[in-house]
Write a protein that holds these residues in place. Structure first.
Motif, PDB file in Angstrom:
ATOM      1  N   ALA A 137       0.740  -1.189  -0.130  1.00  0.00           N
ATOM      2  CA  ALA A 137       0.087   0.013  -0.026  1.00  0.00           C
ATOM      3  C   ALA A 137       0.659   0.681   0.164  1.00  0.00           C
ATOM      4  O   ALA A 137       1.195   1.926  -1.109  1.00  0.00           O
ATOM      5  CB  ALA A 137      -0.823  -0.014   1.712  1.00  0.00           C
ATOM      6  N   ASP A 138       1.999   1.044   1.106  1.00  0.00           N
ATOM      7  CA  ASP A 138       3.177   2.572   0.709  1.00  0.00           C
ATOM      8  C   ASP A 138       3.421   2.771  -0.289  1.00  0.00           C
ATOM      9  O   ASP A 138       3.163   4.216  -0.408  1.00  0.00           O
ATOM     10  CB  ASP A 138       4.213   1.975   1.606  1.00  0.00           C
ATOM     11  CG  ASP A 138       4.371   1.702   3.117  1.00  0.00           C
ATOM     12  OD1 ASP A 138       3.058   1.773   4.124  1.00  0.00           O
ATOM     13  OD2 ASP A 138       5.048   0.890   3.692  1.00  0.00           O
ATOM     14  N   ILE A 139       3.809   1.863  -0.892  1.00  0.00           N
ATOM     15  CA  ILE A 139       4.391   1.440  -2.916  1.00  0.00           C
ATOM     16  C   ILE A 139       3.281   2.225  -3.695  1.00  0.00           C
ATOM     17  O   ILE A 139       3.706   3.275  -4.306  1.00  0.00           O
ATOM     18  CB  ILE A 139       5.077   0.805  -3.127  1.00  0.00           C
ATOM     19  CG1 ILE A 139       5.990   0.709  -1.887  1.00  0.00           C
ATOM     20  CG2 ILE A 139       5.616   0.466  -4.075  1.00  0.00           C
ATOM     21  CD1 ILE A 139       7.020  -0.979  -1.874  1.00  0.00           C
ATOM     22  N   LEU A 140       2.186   1.604  -3.451  1.00  0.00           N
ATOM     23  CA  LEU A 140       1.362   1.970  -4.730  1.00  0.00           C
ATOM     24  C   LEU A 140       0.326   3.315  -4.648  1.00  0.00           C
ATOM     25  O   LEU A 140      -0.039   3.384  -5.849  1.00  0.00           O
ATOM     26  CB  LEU A 140       0.728   0.470  -5.010  1.00  0.00           C
ATOM     27  CG  LEU A 140       1.115  -1.424  -4.770  1.00  0.00           C
ATOM     28  CD1 LEU A 140      -0.336  -1.936  -5.004  1.00  0.00           C
ATOM     29  CD2 LEU A 140       1.957  -0.832  -6.149  1.00  0.00           C
ATOM     30  N   LEU A 141       0.161   4.013  -3.693  1.00  0.00           N
ATOM     31  CA  LEU A 141      -0.371   5.016  -3.409  1.00  0.00           C
ATOM     32  C   LEU A 141       0.328   5.924  -3.537  1.00  0.00           C
ATOM     33  O   LEU A 141      -0.329   7.260  -3.931  1.00  0.00           O
ATOM     34  CB  LEU A 141       0.058   5.107  -1.751  1.00  0.00           C
ATOM     35  CG  LEU A 141      -1.679   4.548  -1.402  1.00  0.00           C
ATOM     36  CD1 LEU A 141      -1.531   4.712   0.416  1.00  0.00           C
ATOM     37  CD2 LEU A 141      -2.956   4.717  -1.480  1.00  0.00           C
ATOM     38  N   TYR A 142       1.998   6.166  -4.228  1.00  0.00           N
ATOM     39  CA  TYR A 142       2.409   7.112  -4.788  1.00  0.00           C
ATOM     40  C   TYR A 142       2.337   6.628  -6.150  1.00  0.00           C
ATOM     41  O   TYR A 142       3.256   7.701  -6.582  1.00  0.00           O
ATOM     42  CB  TYR A 142       3.284   7.293  -3.744  1.00  0.00           C
ATOM     43  CG  TYR A 142       3.136   7.612  -2.539  1.00  0.00           C
ATOM     44  CD1 TYR A 142       2.849   8.871  -2.456  1.00  0.00           C
ATOM     45  CD2 TYR A 142       2.879   6.820  -1.459  1.00  0.00           C
ATOM     46  CE1 TYR A 142       2.384   9.734  -0.912  1.00  0.00           C
ATOM     47  CE2 TYR A 142       2.679   6.788  -0.250  1.00  0.00           C
ATOM     48  CZ  TYR A 142       1.938   8.866  -0.428  1.00  0.00           C
ATOM     49  OH  TYR A 142       1.216   8.645   0.723  1.00  0.00           O
ATOM     50  N   ASN A 143       2.380   5.639  -6.829  1.00  0.00           N
ATOM     51  CA  ASN A 143       1.992   6.066  -7.750  1.00  0.00           C
ATOM     52  C   ASN A 143       3.341   5.674  -8.803  1.00  0.00           C
ATOM     53  O   ASN A 143       4.130   6.164  -9.876  1.00  0.00           O
ATOM     54  CB  ASN A 143       1.651   7.134  -9.490  1.00  0.00           C
ATOM     55  CG  ASN A 143       0.076   6.534  -9.257  1.00  0.00           C
ATOM     56  OD1 ASN A 143      -0.288   5.856  -9.661  1.00  0.00           O
ATOM     57  ND2 ASN A 143      -0.261   8.089  -8.576  1.00  0.00           N
ATOM     58  N   ASP A 311       0.843  16.968   4.226  1.00  0.00           N
ATOM     59  CA  ASP A 311       0.097  17.405   3.900  1.00  0.00           C
ATOM     60  C   ASP A 311       0.245  17.380   2.480  1.00  0.00           C
ATOM     61  O   ASP A 311      -1.206  16.622   1.359  1.00  0.00           O
ATOM     62  CB  ASP A 311       0.261  19.262   3.080  1.00  0.00           C
ATOM     63  CG  ASP A 311      -0.318  19.609   4.271  1.00  0.00           C
ATOM     64  OD1 ASP A 311      -0.977  19.015   5.387  1.00  0.00           O
ATOM     65  OD2 ASP A 311      -0.127  21.203   4.973  1.00  0.00           O
ATOM     66  N   LYS A 312       1.498  16.988   1.661  1.00  0.00           N
ATOM     67  CA  LYS A 312       1.185  16.487   0.204  1.00  0.00           C
ATOM     68  C   LYS A 312       1.030  15.110  -0.232  1.00  0.00           C
ATOM     69  O   LYS A 312       0.019  14.774  -1.256  1.00  0.00           O
ATOM     70  CB  LYS A 312       2.371  17.129  -0.224  1.00  0.00           C
ATOM     71  CG  LYS A 312       3.101  16.141  -1.566  1.00  0.00           C
ATOM     72  CD  LYS A 312       4.333  17.493  -2.068  1.00  0.00           C
ATOM     73  CE  LYS A 312       5.070  16.809  -3.737  1.00  0.00           C
ATOM     74  NZ  LYS A 312       5.858  16.494  -4.603  1.00  0.00           N
ATOM     75  N   ALA A 313       1.491  14.467   0.842  1.00  0.00           N
ATOM     76  CA  ALA A 313       1.643  13.093   1.017  1.00  0.00           C
ATOM     77  C   ALA A 313       0.616  12.592   1.136  1.00  0.00           C
ATOM     78  O   ALA A 313      -0.382  11.631   0.025  1.00  0.00           O
ATOM     79  CB  ALA A 313       2.492  12.162   2.116  1.00  0.00           C
ATOM     80  N   ASN A 314      -0.798  13.204   1.816  1.00  0.00           N
ATOM     81  CA  ASN A 314      -1.892  12.880   2.162  1.00  0.00           C
ATOM     82  C   ASN A 314      -2.741  13.219   0.287  1.00  0.00           C
ATOM     83  O   ASN A 314      -3.995  12.294   0.056  1.00  0.00           O
ATOM     84  CB  ASN A 314      -2.446  14.116   2.860  1.00  0.00           C
ATOM     85  CG  ASN A 314      -2.563  12.856   4.200  1.00  0.00           C
ATOM     86  OD1 ASN A 314      -3.452  11.833   4.164  1.00  0.00           O
ATOM     87  ND2 ASN A 314      -2.155  13.505   4.838  1.00  0.00           N
ATOM     88  N   TYR A 315      -2.305  13.865   0.518  1.00  0.00           N
ATOM     89  CA  TYR A 315      -2.897  14.395  -1.447  1.00  0.00           C
ATOM     90  C   TYR A 315      -3.118  13.316  -2.529  1.00  0.00           C
ATOM     91  O   TYR A 315      -3.949  13.245  -2.876  1.00  0.00           O
ATOM     92  CB  TYR A 315      -2.356  16.071  -1.591  1.00  0.00           C
ATOM     93  CG  TYR A 315      -3.480  16.419  -3.336  1.00  0.00           C
ATOM     94  CD1 TYR A 315      -4.274  16.532  -3.226  1.00  0.00           C
ATOM     95  CD2 TYR A 315      -2.841  16.716  -4.562  1.00  0.00           C
ATOM     96  CE1 TYR A 315      -4.883  17.517  -4.423  1.00  0.00           C
ATOM     97  CE2 TYR A 315      -3.046  17.154  -5.794  1.00  0.00           C
ATOM     98  CZ  TYR A 315      -4.425  16.890  -5.677  1.00  0.00           C
ATOM     99  OH  TYR A 315      -4.756  17.223  -6.303  1.00  0.00           O
ATOM    100  N   VAL A 316      -1.768  13.371  -2.916  1.00  0.00           N
ATOM    101  CA  VAL A 316      -1.525  11.859  -3.035  1.00  0.00           C
ATOM    102  C   VAL A 316      -1.848  10.807  -3.250  1.00  0.00           C
ATOM    103  O   VAL A 316      -2.480  10.118  -3.994  1.00  0.00           O
ATOM    104  CB  VAL A 316       0.527  11.712  -3.844  1.00  0.00           C
ATOM    105  CG1 VAL A 316       0.456  10.922  -4.620  1.00  0.00           C
ATOM    106  CG2 VAL A 316       0.755  13.219  -4.666  1.00  0.00           C
ATOM    107  N   THR A 320      -5.264   8.066  -5.413  1.00  0.00           N
ATOM    108  CA  THR A 320      -5.263   6.703  -5.557  1.00  0.00           C
ATOM    109  C   THR A 320      -5.829   5.712  -4.431  1.00  0.00           C
ATOM    110  O   THR A 320      -7.102   4.933  -5.009  1.00  0.00           O
ATOM    111  CB  THR A 320      -3.674   6.119  -5.426  1.00  0.00           C
ATOM    112  OG1 THR A 320      -2.672   7.006  -5.865  1.00  0.00           O
ATOM    113  CG2 THR A 320      -3.675   4.854  -5.713  1.00  0.00           C
ATOM    114  N   LEU A 321      -6.495   6.302  -3.437  1.00  0.00           N
ATOM    115  CA  LEU A 321      -7.331   5.620  -2.416  1.00  0.00           C
ATOM    116  C   LEU A 321      -8.324   5.794  -2.962  1.00  0.00           C
ATOM    117  O   LEU A 321      -8.968   4.628  -3.014  1.00  0.00           O
ATOM    118  CB  LEU A 321      -7.410   5.586  -0.981  1.00  0.00           C
ATOM    119  CG  LEU A 321      -8.146   5.476  -0.137  1.00  0.00           C
ATOM    120  CD1 LEU A 321      -7.697   3.973   0.298  1.00  0.00           C
ATOM    121  CD2 LEU A 321      -8.351   6.349   1.329  1.00  0.00           C
TER     122      LEU A 321
END
Ligand code: AQP
Length: 333
Positions: A137-143, A311-316, A320-321
Motif C-alpha cells: 500500500a505504501d508503495i502503490l499509493l504514490y504511483n 499535506d502533500k503525501a495525503n493529497y497524492v 489513489t485511494l
C-alpha cells in the motif's frame, strides 16, 4: 510520472530500533544519490514498527530521530517529501483493500516473516504476517516507479508488483508497477558477529551492528570485535564472510572496488583492514551525527517538515485511494 515529468521513488525505514550502517549504506545513501533524478517520497514507517512490541515513548523519540537522520544523511526536504507514515491514513485504508486481494500462501512464503516469527515464537502478531501488504500500500499509493531498498526487501516488492498487476487486471489500470532499485554495493551489509546473517537493527547483541549514531570509540570497539577467520588473507570470497563484509563496508564508503581493496591489503593482516574500516566509517558518519544533534535541538523545524510533507503525501495518496474505492464499488462520500 510525477507532475514534473520525473519518475517517482518511494521508500521507508521502520523506527523499530536505532538505524544501522546497513540501513545507511543499503538504503539512505542511495536515496540521497538519486534525489535529483526522481520525485521522491521517503517516510518513517512507524506503523510497520508496531508489528513487534514497541515502547511508546521510545517509538516517538526514534521516529523523530530517524527523520533527523534522513535529513542529516543528505536528503533535502525541499526536494523530497519526508513524512511520517501514520500521518497519512490512506496507507492503513489501502492496506485493508489490498489484504482482500492477497493470498495467505503468498504471505507465508515471505522469508522475513519466516525468520522473525521463528525468533518471536507463539506471540507473533497478525500484523507481522500482513506487513508486506502494508508495504505494498505504501508503495502503490504514490504511483511509484522505483523503490530503492537493500536486497532483503526484494521479495516484498515482488509481492507489491503482483498485487498491483492483479488489481489492474481485475478492474482497469490503477497502479504503476514498481521496480526495486538495488545498488551494486552495500545492498546487504552483514552481521558483525554472525556474518552469514544480514545486519539488523533489532539484533540482540549490540556488537552485531554499528549504529549511524555510534560514537567513534564504539565503532572502533565493534569493528575490532568483528568476527573474521584464521585464513589471514584479505579476500572477497564466500568462504570468508566476515572479511568480505568488512571489504563491502569499506568499498561502499570509499568507492574502491573489492578487487582494489584486495590488492591494497596484499600481505597485510586483518588489523590494518579493521583500522581503515573504522576510520572510513568515523569520517563518513561524524558529519551526519553532528547534524542530527543540531536538528534534534530544533523540534519546530522538524515539525514543519513532517507537517508540510504530510499535506502533500495525503493529497497524492488519497487520490489513489479514492480510485481504488471507486473501482471496487464503494460509494463515494
Ligand atoms: N543489513 C542491511 N544491508 C543493506 N540494507 C539493509 N536494510 C536493512 N538492513 C540492511 C535496508 O534498510 C531499509 C529499511 O529497512 P527496514 O527498517 O524497513 O526493515 P528491515 O529491512 O527489516 O531492516 P532491519 O534493520 O533488519 O530492521 P528490523 O531489525 O527492525 O527488522 C530497507 O531498504 C532495507 O533493505
Amino acid at each position: 510520472m510525477g507532475n514534473n515529468n520525473k519518475k517517482i521513488a518511494f521508500s521507508g525505514i521502520q523506527p523499530s530500533g536505532d538505524l544501522t550502517i546497513g540501513n545507511y549504506l543499503g538504503a539512505l545513501k542511495n536515496w540521497v544519490a538519486i534525489q535529483d533524478d526522481f520525485e521522491s517520497y521517503y517516510c518513517v514507517v512507524d506503523l510497520h514498527a508496531l508489528t513487534v512490541r514497541q515502547d511508546p515513548k521510545e517509538l516517538r523519540l526514534r521516529t523523530l530521530k530517524n527523520l533527523a537522520i534522513y535529513i542529516a544523511s543528505g536528503l533535502d526536504p525541499k526536494k523530497n517529501t519526508l513524512f511520517i507514515q501514520s500521518h497519512v491514513p490512506a496507507h492503513s485504508e489501502a492496506t485493508w483493500l489490498l489484504n482482500c486481494f492477497c493470498y495467505i500462501g503468498e504471505l507465508s512464503r515471505m522469508t522475513q516473516y519466516k525468520d522473525k516469527s521463528q525468533k518471536i515464537g507463539e506471540s507473533v502478531s497478525a500484523g507481522l504476517f500482513t506487513y508486506p501488504v502494508l508495504m505494498a500500500a505504501d508503495i502503490l499509493l504514490y504511483n511509484t516507479d522505483v523503490v530503492p531498498v537493500g536486497v532483503d526487501q526484494k521479495q516484498h516488492i515482488e509481492l507489491a508488483r503482483d498485487l498491483a498487476v492483479r488489481f489492474n487486471n481485475l478492474y482497469s489500470p490503477t497502479f504503476t508497477i514498481p521496480e526495486p532499485y538495488i545498488a551494486d554495493t552495500g545492498a546487504k551489509i552483514m552481521d558483525l558477529q554472525e556474518p552469514e546473517k544480514k545486519m539488523s537493527k533489532s539484533a540482540d547483541n549490540p556488537n552485531a551492528y554499528i549504529l549511524i549514531l555510534d560514537p567513534p570509540n564504539t565503532i572502533k570497539k565493534k569493528i575490532s570485535r568483528a568476527v573474521t577467520d584464521d585464513i589471514g588473507v584479505v579476500r572477497y570470497s564466500e568462504d570468508q564472510p566476515g572479511v568480505s563484509n568488512l571489504i563491502s563496508i569499506l568499498s561502499t564508503v570509499t568507492h574502491m572496488t573489492p578487487k582494489d581493496i584486495e590488492k591494497k591489503y596484499e600481505g597485510m593482516g586483518y588489523a590494518q583492514l579493521k583500522a581503515d574500516v573504522t576510520d572510513a566509517l568515523v569520517e563518513e558518519l561524524s558529519p551526519v551525527q553532528k547534524t542530527v544533534k543540531e536538528l534534534l535541538e530544533d523540534k519546530t523545524y522538524l515539525e514543519s517538515i513532517y507537517k508540510n510533507s504530510a499535506d502533500k503525501a495525503n493529497y497524492v495518496a488519497n487520490k489513489t485511494l479514492r480510485k481504488m474505492q471507486r473501482k471496487l464499488g464503494l460509494i463515494p462520500r
